[in-house]
Design an enzyme around this catalytic site. Structure first.
Site, PDB file in Angstrom:
ATOM      1  N   LYS A 103     -15.536  -0.689   7.008  1.00  0.00           N
ATOM      2  CA  LYS A 103     -15.505   0.780   7.080  1.00  0.00           C
ATOM      3  C   LYS A 103     -16.895   1.426   7.105  1.00  0.00           C
ATOM      4  O   LYS A 103     -17.147   2.430   6.460  1.00  0.00           O
ATOM      5  CB  LYS A 103     -14.696   1.347   5.905  1.00  0.00           C
ATOM      6  CG  LYS A 103     -13.260   0.874   5.871  1.00  0.00           C
ATOM      7  CD  LYS A 103     -12.470   1.489   4.740  1.00  0.00           C
ATOM      8  CE  LYS A 103     -11.042   0.957   4.730  1.00  0.00           C
ATOM      9  NZ  LYS A 103     -10.261   1.493   3.609  1.00  0.00           N
ATOM     10  N   TYR A 136     -49.016  50.915  60.931  1.00  0.00           N
ATOM     11  CA  TYR A 136     -48.060  51.674  61.735  1.00  0.00           C
ATOM     12  C   TYR A 136     -47.571  52.956  61.074  1.00  0.00           C
ATOM     13  O   TYR A 136     -46.800  53.689  61.667  1.00  0.00           O
ATOM     14  CB  TYR A 136     -46.832  50.799  62.041  1.00  0.00           C
ATOM     15  CG  TYR A 136     -47.172  49.473  62.678  1.00  0.00           C
ATOM     16  CD1 TYR A 136     -48.183  49.378  63.633  1.00  0.00           C
ATOM     17  CD2 TYR A 136     -46.486  48.317  62.333  1.00  0.00           C
ATOM     18  CE1 TYR A 136     -48.498  48.164  64.221  1.00  0.00           C
ATOM     19  CE2 TYR A 136     -46.787  47.096  62.909  1.00  0.00           C
ATOM     20  CZ  TYR A 136     -47.800  47.020  63.862  1.00  0.00           C
ATOM     21  OH  TYR A 136     -48.110  45.823  64.430  1.00  0.00           O
ATOM     22  N   ASP A 196     -70.241  41.108  37.386  1.00  0.00           N
ATOM     23  CA  ASP A 196     -69.288  42.189  37.114  1.00  0.00           C
ATOM     24  C   ASP A 196     -68.291  41.726  36.056  1.00  0.00           C
ATOM     25  O   ASP A 196     -68.399  40.620  35.522  1.00  0.00           O
ATOM     26  CB  ASP A 196     -68.578  42.632  38.403  1.00  0.00           C
ATOM     27  CG  ASP A 196     -67.798  41.488  39.053  1.00  0.00           C
ATOM     28  OD1 ASP A 196     -67.699  40.388  38.442  1.00  0.00           O
ATOM     29  OD2 ASP A 196     -67.280  41.674  40.168  1.00  0.00           O
ATOM     30  N   SER A 225       0.842  -1.198   0.000  1.00  0.00           N
ATOM     31  CA  SER A 225       0.000   0.000   0.000  1.00  0.00           C
ATOM     32  C   SER A 225       0.867   1.234   0.000  1.00  0.00           C
ATOM     33  O   SER A 225       2.053   1.162   0.354  1.00  0.00           O
ATOM     34  CB  SER A 225      -0.907   0.016   1.241  1.00  0.00           C
ATOM     35  OG  SER A 225      -1.637   1.222   1.302  1.00  0.00           O
TER      36      SER A 225
END
Length: 1526
Positions: free
Chosen positions: A377, A804, A542, A147
């Site tokens: 692969k 208060y 209402d 190869s």
């Protein structure tokens, strides 16, 4: 030369044949353990190298002539497919070796079992290998383990890897021919191998001069694959691979059997997969494509079959994917998950793998030296870090990915999953008995075979349930059940899955009725599965009751629309008014019907009227009467068609906001027209009403709630008040308390006097908010805060209990709302009681002074605070016929700056100064950034660090008071230097943005109007107010004329009586009246004038008496009681003289008034108001300074106290910066808003087209060339009163009583605070809480403007001239002035408003004069028309606070609108700073005090030389974070 390497194989086969004969014979060791050659091993065990050689059947992508690429079941041999693929990939690899390669030709001949693959480009070297002694083509195709891919140091992006590929094809072929030509070596090579590479034919070498090429031709050994021929399936797979190569290999033409494949690239190839595929809505799939870089190309679309991928690595088809696919997919998934979570708040939790399941991804990658999990692969295993490249998807790709349908698909899946969960948990089945709902009074027949005849009454609360239960005594309990609702139910149309799952109310209704999600109730039989055949809604009559009805209708319509067609819903109505006379009684179910009856009944005042505000008003006896007349009180809802569906959706769908705006706009306009024409209001429930369509309900009843929601949430342009606030003011005016009153008691009084129908707690919060005066609340509090009403520490949440704290009217309030105007107002009536007017008419637009904020239905309102004196000056300009000057937002006592980024876009800056190389000081926070919140959410994380970020600061100390802010922060030198580089304002989150694009208010006729600019509001107010000054003058003339006539008559009567011309003793009354008429006396002029006005002056006279006989009719004819009832002592000389004097004064007053214009009256009111304002501010300042250093006391202790509280004089002020990016972002927001409004087709309000907004912006930009900056400060003598911001979240407009900083601060370099930056007034109500975590709901009561005054500075005696009136920068005539000058000038007042003596002041000769034009956003706050001019104070506190470097003396103005301002210069600023730092270092450390934090003010009380900067100062910029609240 022939080789026979297969001989041992043949012998082995013969041995196997003899096996049966030798079965009984023991095998020898040699025959058990054998060694094979590589070639023998490949043929014996092919699955190790090429995959299985058996036929397999599976789903694969193939290419069929008739349908193209499709996914179908195929039967094929993986090994055969692989050897073909190896040769094809080799051809594609050549493209990476030779970029000039342009063609691949594939020939597949099934009949002759012949396959050929040809490619051009650089061929195989036709040369002899010197080591192996054979030609290279023969070596690499005929010898195993050869190869060109064995050098791992060389990074290659090819498919070849292990040196097997082509040899495997040779081995599994009966004939394998290699033909290659090399231009470089000028030779052509050809050789053929036969018998599974067993025999090699003769090698042919020929001379060659053409272009390089390589051609591999082979005949697969079909017997090895148990095949007879190349069948249709394997050919379809091979053809698809040819298309793969055409799509994944760039710039290469692929021919198949002589025909060019029509694929122009990867994107074109992807389309072959998606042809004819549609999404869930029937549209073609959207594909997102990106060529990320030369090595990565990605396409994405939606998948309906789970995660799908088509991917290639170096032309290899990775059918099982791999890490390259995960690498890309994970990037997309992470982005999509965030989007889905935002859109699916509260829904089913969505995980990453579930998002991935909706994706179909296509990846074409070139990866260096890829690794795979097998020789086949199919799965790439290389780690991402070794890919040799990266694939960073762009924002454009991600944005397109979000919009390609995947997100919608996921959300649909989420809904589906949610539905399954709902069906599992929330659906119900039919049971006779229901357990676990204690408040349910179940019908006895519910759930039985008679269940369709049963009605479930849903009531508004427990009190209404009691009423219904009372009524059930009439109709019985067998067919009626009752269940009380706790207030308003959820709007399920916009609710999240989680909200619905957890909503007990919804689930209880489903359980009681027996409903099932997603079940269709079209037919009658399906209704029999329910426990109740009808739902009856019983709420108050209402608007809130109407809303509850609407929400229930929406709930049924959204989930089970078919039920509405069966008349499944109905309502139970009760009277809203009853009138009675003797034993006759009439009931009315709507107020317009009652008004009609009144107008048609002449003696209606003799009837007793009772108003029913809720179901709780009715007695048990009345309840029984209602249920006895069920036909009258039961109103069925009737489905009339698609218009009903559209109406329900319009009212409740989030997507139809703009439609709702148009809907409400038309309603308001229609109501206005009806009023103008004198027509009665439309109403639904007449005497004969028995049913109602959903469309009518939405458009005639529910719309009243939506409109009232706006009225409660959005203030009036006229007085800036919401109804709750107006009721408080009305009650305070009516009580006219001279002494303080408890907030809780006042709330009760308001509820009583003004007919307030909601909870008293919200009323008490409204009162508190009207009185608040801390930084960020009101610029002008209408009530006085006597007690703890909240501070900037907690944003007002720290107010004491209403029991208060005390309050009373501010002395300014009645000056703002003059009593003389009350007679011109239109007062409202509630329960026949006169209550507050539709609006008050103040002398200045309070909506600008205290700001406004609220969210209604379809609209929201957001307006910042503005400076009181600026507004007053602009009104004076309008009165003088001049154009008003632009204004920037302004908050009372806020020491920071506000800058304009773009039209209605602002940034608010806090204050930060650098004390030394490791210490900074924060002395102001942005508006509505509360001190405690800032500490918890910004400084604490910086001190302690978080999981993701390390600590930034080492320590901090706090020196705040309730009105001031001071953090002293320690950092390392390195961290401080880095923070300076980034920008201290940005790092410490001292910039927030403010967007004011939603200035929506009710106009004077009660219609919502959107204002584009603040000056539009001012001009609208001005026109109306001027008109009402005319009305006031007209009323006063009439009243004064009547009073003058009355006094004149009385004086004449007394004089004539004294002179004996009239004798009244012992005469009949009639004769007396006759004499008076003869002598020309007028009947009571005041009474006659009031009757002519058709208005009764006193409220008490408007209230009807319960006694029917009390309607005494006034005696006909003239009345002279005003003369005859005078006491005898009026005849004395003293009283006679006094009466004559009164007459003359009244005549003089009348004549004076006649000579005044409405403008004069207005100017007088403004002058009185401003004068009182200064008195109030002075008192506030005095109150704040109680306990601070004064003339007496121990100086050292006091100074030490000051040093802790006040900003350090040593600090080097950091100038906040506004980057071009921030301005660009602001402009982008404006463009986006305009575009979205145009696209959405939002209706124009009140005729203001959107185009006009753009024109106004352009006009404003021309008018104001430079960006405007406003430094908010308060001068010591007459502070520029910063318009106090009204709490936009609250019902009340709180006023900031403290207009100025209460303490005097020594000057420091930072103190060009006033002029330091061209701060543009910017504040973003949307993003006031960029970092703070205060939640929006609480903010409703807590939005207040921040303290806008800088610290006061103590100044030596010589500098104590009275300061100039607050100066604000004049309009700049130079558009580039902002960029030209490095040192911003402080804003100065318009020339016209300055006292004469101030204009002649000249700059100090020692100071460099740099003239700068600045945009006038502020106007003179003190010298105003109608007020007495005051002497110019010398260097007052405010002066030093604003200009620590010296009094800024204005250069005489050249024009009114353009004022040149002296620029401060400071040649020694840097050296001064060093001296100051050295002083700090040298100062002695006090006992027990950390020297790092010690700043001794004793040494620095004398101000340094005042100067500006010579150098361009370091600018600290922070980008604005913009979060829109609405």
């Amino acid at each position: 030369m022939e080789l026979s390497p297969l001989q041992p194989v043949n012998e082995n086969m013969q041995m196997n044949k003899k096996k049966n004969e030798d079965a009984k014979k023991r095998l020898s060791i040699e025959r058990i353990y054998q060694k094979k050659t590589q070639l023998e091993h490949i043929l014996l065990r092919p699955d190790t190298y090429i995959g299985s050689v058996e036929l397999v059947t599976q789903q694969m992508w193939v290419y069929d002539e008739d349908v193209g690429i499709n996914y179908r079941e195929v039967t094929f041999v993986p090994g055969l497919y692989k050897i073909f693929d190896e040769i094809l990939v080799n051809a594609a690899d050549n493209k990476q070796r030779d970029p000039k390669m342009s063609c691949i030709r594939v020939t597949i001949d099934p009949e002759n079992n012949l396959i050929s693959i040809w490619n051009n480009g650089k061929g195989i070297p036709v040369v002899e290998h010197k080591v192996e002694k054979m030609y290279v083509p023969a070596l690499i195709f005929g010898q195993l383990l050869t190869s060109s891919n064995y050098d791992d140091d060389e990074k290659k992006v090819t498919g070849g890897r292990n040196g097997y590929g082509a040899k495997l094809c040779n081995i599994f072929s009966t004939r394998f021919t290699v033909e290659t030509a090399s231009k470089e070596y000028k030779k052509m090579f050809k050789q053929t191998w036969m018998d599974n590479m067993g025999r090699a034919g003769d090698m042919e070498l020929k001379p060659f001069n053409g272009e390089d090429y390589t051609c591999i031709t082979f005949q697969p050994d079909l017997s090895k694959f148990k095949m007879q021929s190349l069948d249709k399936d394997i050919v379809a797979l091979m053809v698809r691979r040819a298309y793969d190569i055409a799509g994944s290999t760039k710039d290469v033409k692929v021919f198949l059997n002589g025909n060019k494949l029509p694929v122009k690239g990867f994107r074109s190839y992807v389309d072959m997969y998606l042809k004819d595929k549609l999404d869930e809505t029937g549209n073609a799939l959207k594909v997102v494509h990106e060529q990320v870089n030369p090595r990565w190309e990605v396409c994405l679309t939606m998948s309906e079959k789970g995660f799908q991928q088509i991917s290639f690595v170096n032309s290899i088809a990775t059918s099982k994917g791999g890490r390259h696919v995960d690498y890309v997919a994970d990037q997309i998934v992470s982005k999509l998950v965030d989007v889905v979570k935002k859109k699916n708040k509260g829904g089913v939790a969505v995980k990453a793998h579930q998002v991935k399941n909706h994706m179909w991804i296509f990846v074409n990658a070139l990866i260096e030296n890829p690794t795979f999990d097998s020789q086949t692969k199919e799965n790439m295993t290389l780690q991402a870090k070794s890919f040799g490249s990266t694939c960073q998807l762009s924002e454009k790709f991600i944005k397109a990915a979000i919009g390609c349908g995947i997100v919608e698909s996921i959300l649909n899946w989420v809904k589906f999953k949610a539905q399954i969960q709902l069906n599992k948990k929330c659906s119900a089945v039919k049971h006779n008995r229901i357990k676990g709902i204690p408040k349910l009074d179940d019908a006895n027949d519910a759930g039985s075979r008679n269940s369709t005849e049963c009605t479930l009454i849903l009531t508004e609360g427990d009190s209404a349930k009691t009423l219904a239960v009372s009524g059930l005594g009439v109709v019985g309990r067998d067919k009626y059940g009752v269940f009380p609702l706790r207030g308003k139910i959820l709007n399920v149309r916009e609710a999240s899955h989680k909200q619905i799952m957890e909503n007990a109310e919804i689930n209880n209704i489903i359980k009681i009725v027996g409903l099932q999600y997603k079940k269709n109730y079209e037919d009658e039989d399906s209704l029999k599965t329910l426990r109740y055949g009808k739902i009856m809604i019983m709420t108050d009559q209402d608007q809130d009751g109407s809303h509850i009805k609407g929400l229930l209708i929406n709930f049924i319509h959204h989930n089970w629309p078919s039920l509405l067609r069966h008349r499944f819903l109905e309502e139970f109505i009760t009277p809203i008014v009853k009138v009675s006379k003797n034993k006759q009684e009439l009931a009315f179910y709507s107020l317009p019907e009652f008004e009609e009856w009144k107008s048609s009944t002449p003696n209606h005042k003799k009837w007793k009227v009772k108003y029913y505000k809720g179901l709780g008003t009715s007695t048990s006896k009345e309840a029984k009467e209602y249920f006895a007349d069920m036909k009258r009180h039961r109103i069925q809802f009737k489905y009339s068609g698609p218009e009903d569906d559209a109406a329900i959706s319009l009212a409740f769908s989030k997507k139809q906001v703009d439609d709702r705006k148009e809907w409400l706009t038309h309603f308001m306009e229609d109501r206005r027209q009806r009023k103008l024409l004198g027509l009665p209001e439309d109403y639904l429930y007449g005497q004969t009403t028995t049913y109602l369509t959903y469309n009518d309900f939405i458009n005639k009843e529910l719309i009243l709630f939506s409109n009232s929601d706006n009225e409660r949430s959005i203030p009036s342009m006229v007085d800036g008040l919401k109804p709750g606030q107006r009721k408080v003011l009305f009650t305070c005016f009516k009580r006219n308390d001279k002494r303080e009153v408890k907030v809780a008691q006042l709330a009760g009084s308001v509820a009583e006097m003004s007919s307030y129908h909601h909870g008293e707690m919200s009323l008490m919060m409204t009162i508190i908010n009207l009185a608040q005066n801390f930084v960020g609340s009101n610029n002008l509090n209408l009530l006085q805060p006597i007690g703890q009403f909240g501070t900037r520490l907690h944003g007002g949440k720290d107010s004491a209990s209403p029991r208060y704290i005390f309050t009373m009217l501010s002395p300014l309030t009645r000056l703002l709302f003059p009593p003389k105007d009350d007679h011109t107002l239109k007062f409202l009536y509630d329960d026949n009681q006169r209550v507050e007017p539709e609006w008050y008419i103040p002398i200045i637009p309070m909506v600008l002074i205290n700001g406004a904020e609220g969210i209604g239905t379809g609209w929201s309102c957001k307006i910042p605070n503005f400076d009181i004196r600026e507004v007053v000056n602009n009104i004076r300009r309008l009165l003088d016929g001049e154009e008003p000057l632009p204004m920037l937002p302004s908050y009372k006592n806020f020491k920071g700056t506000i800058e304009e980024l773009a039209s209605n876009q602002y940034v608010i800056n806090g204050e930060v100064a650098i004390l030394n190389s490791t210490t900074i000081e924060i002395s102001e926070l942005p508006i509505r950034t509360w001190t405690q919140t800032y500490k918890e959410q910004v400084l604490e994380p910086m001190l302690n660090g978080t999981e993701k970020t390390p600590p930034l600061i080492t320590d901090y100390r706090e020196y705040h008071t309730d009105t001031t802010v001071k953090f002293v922060i320690k950092m390392t030198e390195e961290k401080l230097a880095e923070a300076e580089r980034v920008g201290l304002h940005k790092v410490f989150k001292l910039q927030t943005s403010l967007t004011c694009n939603s200035m929506v208010l009710f106009d004077h006729v009660g219609c919502l109007k959107k204002y584009d600019t603040v000056l539009d509001i001012l001009k609208d107010f001005f026109e109306l107010r001027l008109k009402y000054y005319g009305l006031r003058k007209e009323w006063l003339l009439g009243m004064l004329g009547a009073e003058s006539a009355k006094l004149n008559n009385q004086a004449r009567f007394i004089l004539e009586k004294i002179d004996g011309k009239i004798i009244i003793e012992n005469k009949p009354k009639k004769e007396l009246i006759k004499v008076l008429i003869q002598r020309g006396y007028d009947s009571d002029p005041v009474k006659a004038w009031k009757e002519a006005q058709q208005k009764v002056p006193d409220e008490e006279e408007n209230e009807e008496s319960d006694n029917e006989n009390s309607d005494s009719v006034a005696e006909s004819g003239p009345t002279f009681n005003y003369l005859l009832d005078m006491p005898l002592w009026y005849l004395t000389k003293e009283k006679k003289d006094e009466l004559c004097k009164q007459r003359n004064e009244k005549e003089q007053e009348l004549n004076t008034l006649k000579n005044k214009s409405p403008s004069d009256l207005w100017k007088e009111d403004l002058a009185v108001f401003i004068e009182e304002l200064e008195v109030v501010e002075a008192k506030e300042k005095q109150d704040e300074q109680v306990g601070l250093p004064g003339k007496g006391g121990k100086a050292k202790g006091k100074k030490a106290q000051m040093s802790e509280v006040l900003p350090s004089p040593h600090g080097k002020r950091v100038i906040p910066q506004v980057t071009m990016e921030m301005k660009a972002e602001a402009e982008k927001k404006i463009r986006k808003k305009i575009k979205s409004e145009n696209v959405e087709g939002t209706p124009t309000e009140n005729g203001l087209e959107l185009g006009s907004l753009k024109q106004r912006i352009e006009k404003k930009q021309k008018k104001e060339p430079g960006a405007m900056t406003k430094k908010q400060t308060t001068l010591a003598f007459k502070p520029i009163k910063k318009g106090k911001k009204r709490n936009p979240w609250s019902d009340s407009e709180s006023d900031m009583s403290s207009n100025e900083s209460n303490v005097d601060v020594p000057p420091r370099e930072k103190d060009p605070r006033r002029a330091a930056t061209k701060a543009k007034f910017t504040m973003d109500l949307d993003s006031d809480e960029d970092f703070s975590g205060s939640d929006g709901k609480d903010e409703d009561e807590d939005f207040f403007p921040l303290d806008t005054t800088p610290p006061k500075t103590k100044i030596p005696q010589k500098n104590t001239k009275k300061a100039l009136k607050p100066q604000k920068s004049a309009m700049s005539g130079d558009p580039e002035s902002d960029e030209k000058d490095s040192v911003p000038a402080s804003p100065g007042p318009p020339a016209a408003d300055l006292p004469a003596d101030t204009e002649q002041l000249k700059p100090s000769s020692k100071q460099t004069v740099a003239v700068k034009k600045t945009a006038t956003k502020s106007q003179s706050s003190t010298s105003t028309a109608g007020t007495k001019k005051r002497a110019v104070p010398k260097g007052s506190k405010s002066d030093s606070a604003l200009n620590a470097h010296g009094p800024e003396k204005p250069v005489p103005a050249k024009a009114k609108n353009s004022r040149k301002r002296k620029q401060s210069s400071s040649d020694d600023s840097d050296s001064d700073f060093e001296k100051v730092v050295s002083k700090v270092a040298a100062s002695k450390k006090s006992k027990g005090e950390n020297q790092d934090f010690r700043v001794d003010l004793d040494e620095t009380m004398v101000p340094r030389a005042k100067s500006g900067r010579a150098k361009k100062p370091i600018k600290y910029l922070e980008e604005s974070d913009d979060d829109d609240l609405f």
